[in-house]
Scaffold this active site. Structure first.
Site, PDB file in Angstrom:
ATOM      1  N   ASP A  40       0.871  -1.166   0.000  1.00 30.25           N
ATOM      2  CA  ASP A  40       0.000   0.000   0.000  1.00 30.25           C
ATOM      3  C   ASP A  40       0.913   1.222   0.000  1.00 30.25           C
ATOM      4  OD1 ASP A  40      -3.263   0.184   0.935  1.00 30.25           O
ATOM      5  OD2 ASP A  40      -2.111   2.046   0.895  1.00 30.25           O
ATOM      6  N   GLY A  78      -5.583  -1.953  -4.810  1.00 25.21           N
ATOM      7  CA  GLY A  78      -4.989  -0.649  -4.502  1.00 25.21           C
ATOM      8  C   GLY A  78      -5.632   0.480  -5.286  1.00 25.21           C
ATOM      9  N   TYR A 142     -13.908   8.136 -10.417  1.00 26.62           N
ATOM     10  CA  TYR A 142     -13.545   6.835  -9.845  1.00 26.62           C
ATOM     11  C   TYR A 142     -14.108   5.690 -10.702  1.00 26.62           C
ATOM     12  CZ  TYR A 142     -14.290   2.909  -6.571  1.00 26.62           C
ATOM     13  OH  TYR A 142     -14.372   1.674  -5.989  1.00 26.62           O
ATOM     14  N   LYS A 146     -12.206   2.744 -13.056  1.00 28.57           N
ATOM     15  CA  LYS A 146     -12.432   1.290 -12.968  1.00 28.57           C
ATOM     16  C   LYS A 146     -12.792   0.731 -14.351  1.00 28.57           C
ATOM     17  CE  LYS A 146     -11.608   0.724  -8.590  1.00 28.57           C
ATOM     18  NZ  LYS A 146     -10.425  -0.050  -8.149  1.00 28.57           N
ATOM     19  N   SER A 171     -21.468  -3.138  -2.558  1.00 29.57           N
ATOM     20  CA  SER A 171     -21.183  -2.435  -1.294  1.00 29.57           C
ATOM     21  C   SER A 171     -20.698  -3.478  -0.300  1.00 29.57           C
ATOM     22  CB  SER A 171     -22.457  -1.767  -0.766  1.00 29.57           C
ATOM     23  OG  SER A 171     -23.021  -0.929  -1.754  1.00 29.57           O
TER      24      SER A 171
HETATM   25  C1  15L Z   1     -17.423   1.655  -3.722  1.00 32.53           C
HETATM   26  O1  15L Z   1     -16.892   1.392  -4.784  1.00 32.53           O
HETATM   27  C2  15L Z   1     -16.646   2.166  -2.569  1.00 32.53           C
HETATM   28  O2  15L Z   1     -15.311   1.731  -2.605  1.00 32.53           O
HETATM   29  C3  15L Z   1     -17.262   1.822  -1.239  1.00 32.53           C
HETATM   30  O3  15L Z   1     -16.678   2.637  -0.241  1.00 32.53           O
HETATM   31  C4  15L Z   1     -18.795   1.957  -1.217  1.00 32.53           C
HETATM   32  O4  15L Z   1     -19.116   3.296  -1.096  1.00 32.53           O
HETATM   33  C5  15L Z   1     -19.423   1.294  -2.443  1.00 32.53           C
HETATM   34  O5  15L Z   1     -18.780   1.593  -3.635  1.00 32.53           O
HETATM   35  C6  15L Z   1     -20.910   1.663  -2.580  1.00 32.53           C
HETATM   36  O6  15L Z   1     -21.280   2.334  -3.549  1.00 32.53           O
HETATM   37  O7  15L Z   1     -21.671   1.280  -1.720  1.00 32.53           O
END
Ligand code: 15L
Length: 275
Positions: A40, A78, A142, A146, A171
């Site tokens: 990390d 990560g 974000y 992905k 989640s």
């Molecule tokens: C995600 O991708 C997050 O990493 C996580 O913290 C949650 O917030 C999740 O999505 C979500 O949408 O519930």
């Protein structure tokens, strides 16, 4: 949880070991390998028996080349895991994912489990049923990063034959926290089942699978990804009455309530408009 039967790896690498899911997976993955290498950018607890701890930034290719040495499977968790301005997402999730894949290719790693996210498809409405082949509709920078990671995985399979299972994780929390999560929740035990199945399925090419428990309501159809062998055993159902009482109906005029990605769809913009 009953230990899963899975091939034992010599050395597995877990990136993002200091993150929320990294900390969940750290004690659980040890039983599947002789050595668990943990990495990390943030400090981690010191190495215990059968562990190696390496603090390193994903955006440093040389550091990733050293990190991937003598590794026979990667869990790439990560990078940033929530919405952030693009200049934060870019080095961690886009450059970082490239560095992990390129270093893995150079080191001859055959299988990566990539922690993607349902935020790749977060702008679809709740109630729409999606498959792993549904077109991406990222809900955030974000989510875009992905989607890049999934494309990167496809490219590294097509060009170099490196296999990946991209997990579109819903989640993954100790318990669902709101009405949306009744459909998107993934228990930690099911997360472990998913990761182990993704690591050990015989042939995966590049496969995409939704990371979701056996919830009564779901928007994600994993039947195309049965070959991974993931069988979720948990369900959000026991929290339904409590969470539906807090939010009795889904207000269609509010995108953060209507969309699968929840609050991610309304975060930002982060950039200031020019003067
Ligand atoms: C995600 O991708 C997050 O990493 C996580 O913290 C949650 O917030 C999740 O999505 C979500 O949408 O519930």
């Amino acid at each position: 949880m009953t230990p899963l039967s899975a091939p034992r790896f010599k050395r597995l690498l877990l990136t993002g070991a200091a993150g929320n899911l990294g900390r969940v997976l750290r004690p659980r993955m040890k039983r599947y390998c002789d050595v668990l290498r943990l990495s990390d950018i943030a400090p981690m607890d010191p190495a215990g028996a059968g562990e190696e701890v390496v603090q390193a930034p994903l955006q440093d290719l040389a550091a990733m080349q050293a990190l991937l040495k003598d590794v026979d499977g990667v869990l790439h968790f990560g990078g940033v895991s929530v919405e952030k301005p693009f200049d934060v997402v870019l080095p961690a999730n886009i450059v970082g994912a490239y560095n992990v894949y390129e270093a893995a290719r150079q080191r001859g790693v055959k299988r990566i489990v990539f922690a993607s996210s349902h935020h790749v498809i977060g702008f679809y409405s709740q109630g729409e049923t999606l498959t792993p082949q549904s077109a991406p509709r990222p809900d955030s920078y974000y989510g875009l990063s992905k989607a890049f990671g999934e494309n990167l995985a496809q490219f590294y399979f097509d060009r170099y034959g490196m296999e990946t299972v991209s997990l579109r994780i819903g989640s993954s929390w100790p318990m669902p926290a709101d009405r949306r999560m009744l459909s998107s929740w993934l228990s930690y035990d099911d997360l472990e089942r998913l990761v182990v199945a993704a690591l050990s399925a015989p042939i995966v090419g590049h496969s995409v699978i939704y990371g979701v428990s056996d919830n009564r309501s779901t928007w994600w159809d994993n039947s195309m990804s049965r070959h991974i062998g993931f069988r979720p055993e948990d369900s959000s159902e026991r929290w339904r009455a409590e969470l539906e009482a807090v939010q009795p109906y889904v207000d269609p005029s509010r995108p953060e309530l209507r969309c699968q990605g929840g609050q991610f769809v309304t975060q930002g913009p982060f950039e200031k408009a020019p003067e």
